[in-house]
Design an enzyme around this catalytic site. Sequence first.
Site, PDB file in Angstrom:
ATOM      1  N   LYS A  73     -24.949  66.704 -46.693  1.00 51.64           N
ATOM      2  CA  LYS A  73     -24.873  65.667 -45.644  1.00 51.64           C
ATOM      3  C   LYS A  73     -23.609  64.811 -45.843  1.00 51.64           C
ATOM      4  O   LYS A  73     -22.587  65.349 -46.235  1.00 51.64           O
ATOM      5  CB  LYS A  73     -26.159  64.843 -45.635  1.00 51.64           C
ATOM      6  CG  LYS A  73     -27.401  65.740 -45.554  1.00 51.64           C
ATOM      7  CD  LYS A  73     -28.668  65.030 -45.225  1.00 51.64           C
ATOM      8  CE  LYS A  73     -29.807  66.034 -45.114  1.00 51.64           C
ATOM      9  NZ  LYS A  73     -31.061  65.451 -44.699  1.00 51.64           N
ATOM     10  N   ASN A  98     -27.706  71.041 -48.603  1.00 55.86           N
ATOM     11  CA  ASN A  98     -27.020  70.355 -47.507  1.00 55.86           C
ATOM     12  C   ASN A  98     -26.653  68.979 -48.040  1.00 55.86           C
ATOM     13  O   ASN A  98     -27.517  68.120 -48.188  1.00 55.86           O
ATOM     14  CB  ASN A  98     -27.956  70.245 -46.292  1.00 55.86           C
ATOM     15  CG  ASN A  98     -27.344  69.423 -45.172  1.00 55.86           C
ATOM     16  OD1 ASN A  98     -26.162  69.046 -45.236  1.00 55.86           O
ATOM     17  ND2 ASN A  98     -28.128  69.135 -44.147  1.00 55.86           N
ATOM     18  N   GLU A 147     -30.383  65.931 -37.619  1.00 55.58           N
ATOM     19  CA  GLU A 147     -29.556  64.718 -37.593  1.00 55.58           C
ATOM     20  C   GLU A 147     -28.455  64.830 -36.539  1.00 55.58           C
ATOM     21  O   GLU A 147     -28.096  63.843 -35.896  1.00 55.58           O
ATOM     22  CB  GLU A 147     -28.980  64.456 -38.996  1.00 55.58           C
ATOM     23  CG  GLU A 147     -30.074  63.965 -39.942  1.00 55.58           C
ATOM     24  CD  GLU A 147     -29.915  64.368 -41.397  1.00 55.58           C
ATOM     25  OE1 GLU A 147     -28.799  64.736 -41.798  1.00 55.58           O
ATOM     26  OE2 GLU A 147     -30.929  64.310 -42.128  1.00 55.58           O
ATOM     27  N   HIS A 202     -28.651  70.903 -37.046  1.00 53.68           N
ATOM     28  CA  HIS A 202     -29.491  70.069 -37.917  1.00 53.68           C
ATOM     29  C   HIS A 202     -30.088  68.937 -37.080  1.00 53.68           C
ATOM     30  O   HIS A 202     -29.445  68.436 -36.164  1.00 53.68           O
ATOM     31  CB  HIS A 202     -28.664  69.497 -39.071  1.00 53.68           C
ATOM     32  CG  HIS A 202     -29.526  68.880 -40.127  1.00 53.68           C
ATOM     33  ND1 HIS A 202     -30.034  67.611 -39.998  1.00 53.68           N
ATOM     34  CD2 HIS A 202     -30.000  69.369 -41.293  1.00 53.68           C
ATOM     35  CE1 HIS A 202     -30.789  67.353 -41.065  1.00 53.68           C
ATOM     36  NE2 HIS A 202     -30.783  68.396 -41.863  1.00 53.68           N
ATOM     37  N   SER A 253     -37.680  67.640 -47.960  1.00 51.31           N
ATOM     38  CA  SER A 253     -38.213  67.151 -49.238  1.00 51.31           C
ATOM     39  C   SER A 253     -38.564  68.275 -50.217  1.00 51.31           C
ATOM     40  O   SER A 253     -39.532  68.181 -50.969  1.00 51.31           O
ATOM     41  CB  SER A 253     -39.413  66.230 -49.003  1.00 51.31           C
ATOM     42  OG  SER A 253     -39.008  65.090 -48.247  1.00 51.31           O
ATOM     43  N   GLY A 257     -36.034  63.821 -45.933  1.00 49.15           N
ATOM     44  CA  GLY A 257     -35.653  62.593 -46.620  1.00 49.15           C
ATOM     45  C   GLY A 257     -36.784  61.593 -46.774  1.00 49.15           C
ATOM     46  O   GLY A 257     -36.566  60.438 -47.116  1.00 49.15           O
ATOM     47  N   GLU A 297     -37.085  72.925 -40.394  1.00 41.93           N
ATOM     48  CA  GLU A 297     -37.096  71.616 -41.026  1.00 41.93           C
ATOM     49  C   GLU A 297     -37.891  70.625 -40.171  1.00 41.93           C
ATOM     50  O   GLU A 297     -37.358  70.077 -39.193  1.00 41.93           O
ATOM     51  CB  GLU A 297     -35.662  71.089 -41.175  1.00 41.93           C
ATOM     52  CG  GLU A 297     -34.775  71.961 -42.028  1.00 41.93           C
ATOM     53  CD  GLU A 297     -33.632  71.176 -42.647  1.00 41.93           C
ATOM     54  OE1 GLU A 297     -33.476  71.239 -43.870  1.00 41.93           O
ATOM     55  OE2 GLU A 297     -32.911  70.469 -41.914  1.00 41.93           O
TER      56      GLU A 297
HETATM   57  P1  13P Z   1     -34.207  66.397 -47.848  1.00 42.54           P
HETATM   58  O1  13P Z   1     -34.328  67.560 -48.795  1.00 42.54           O
HETATM   59  O2  13P Z   1     -33.428  65.245 -48.422  1.00 42.54           O
HETATM   60  O3  13P Z   1     -35.543  65.987 -47.293  1.00 42.54           O
HETATM   61  O4  13P Z   1     -33.337  66.891 -46.606  1.00 42.54           O
HETATM   62  C1  13P Z   1     -33.668  68.078 -45.994  1.00 42.54           C
HETATM   63  C2  13P Z   1     -32.595  68.448 -45.061  1.00 42.54           C
HETATM   64  O5  13P Z   1     -32.378  67.808 -44.047  1.00 42.54           O
HETATM   65  C3  13P Z   1     -31.763  69.619 -45.396  1.00 42.54           C
HETATM   66  O6  13P Z   1     -30.981  69.998 -44.323  1.00 42.54           O
END
Ligand code: 13P
Length: 249
Positions: free
Chosen positions: A12, A10, A97, A95, A213, A173, A167
């Site tokens: 982002k 992803n 976010e 997601h 992560s 992150g 997740e």
């Molecule tokens: P990270 O791997 O950067 O923690 O992000 C995970 C994520 O949100 C994937 O959709």
Amino acid sequence: MARRKIIAGNWKMNMTPSQAVALCNTLKDLVATDEADVVYCVPAIDIVPVVEAVRGTNVEVGAENLYFEDKGAYTGEISAEMLVDAGVKYVIIGHSERRDYFKECDCLLNKKVKQAFKAGLTPILCCGESLEQRETGVTMDWIRLQIKSDLVGVSADQVKGMVIAYEPIWAIGTGKTATTEQAQEVCKGIRDCIAEIYDTDTAQAVRIQYGGSVNAGNAAELFAQPDIDGGLVGGASLKADFGKIVNYK
Ligand code: 13P
């Protein structure tokens, strides 16, 4: 029958179109494998150049969002039909976010899931709890509510072909990966929930990823768990390390 692993990046809001093409070229040989499905979920503006850059490779392209209406006066939105026409196969829906920063609720996400299926896209439906929810002990209640609400009106056959990504928000992150036991426990809980709503066959067929992560050091242990069918990878999908995650064995 064993489920095929699916490892998706992803991206982002990272990578301009030219950076995106450069990354595809860097990763091309590193992510080559016959053993898992590999997907890059990329920003809308990168879709066309990335589809071109991965043509003839094992990589499929996903979008990070879509809108639930077919077409019309929805300034700034992108339809499922546009994604399909551009060569997209998967779409991330829900997601954390988007749930958090853009206030996307389960009712909206349910419409998006159905719209994705209508167009022939495979949804990667995300769910996950906050740290507060985990500490309060309501993780599985919360995730079951998300899954049940997001899948209202979705058929068993559709669910069999989709992907669910667990997740935990506190692991995204942050460098704080869920322990293998925590990740397996919730992914199994999601599968049990699917068995309750649908049936055992559907639960055994749906692919469930862990995200939060994931890196080259922890992928092998996570992906070896019986209910974890791969990963949704953020930060580490933008680096050569993604090749190590894809070829984790
Ligand atoms: P990270 O791997 O950067 O923690 O992000 C995970 C994520 O949100 C994937 O959709």
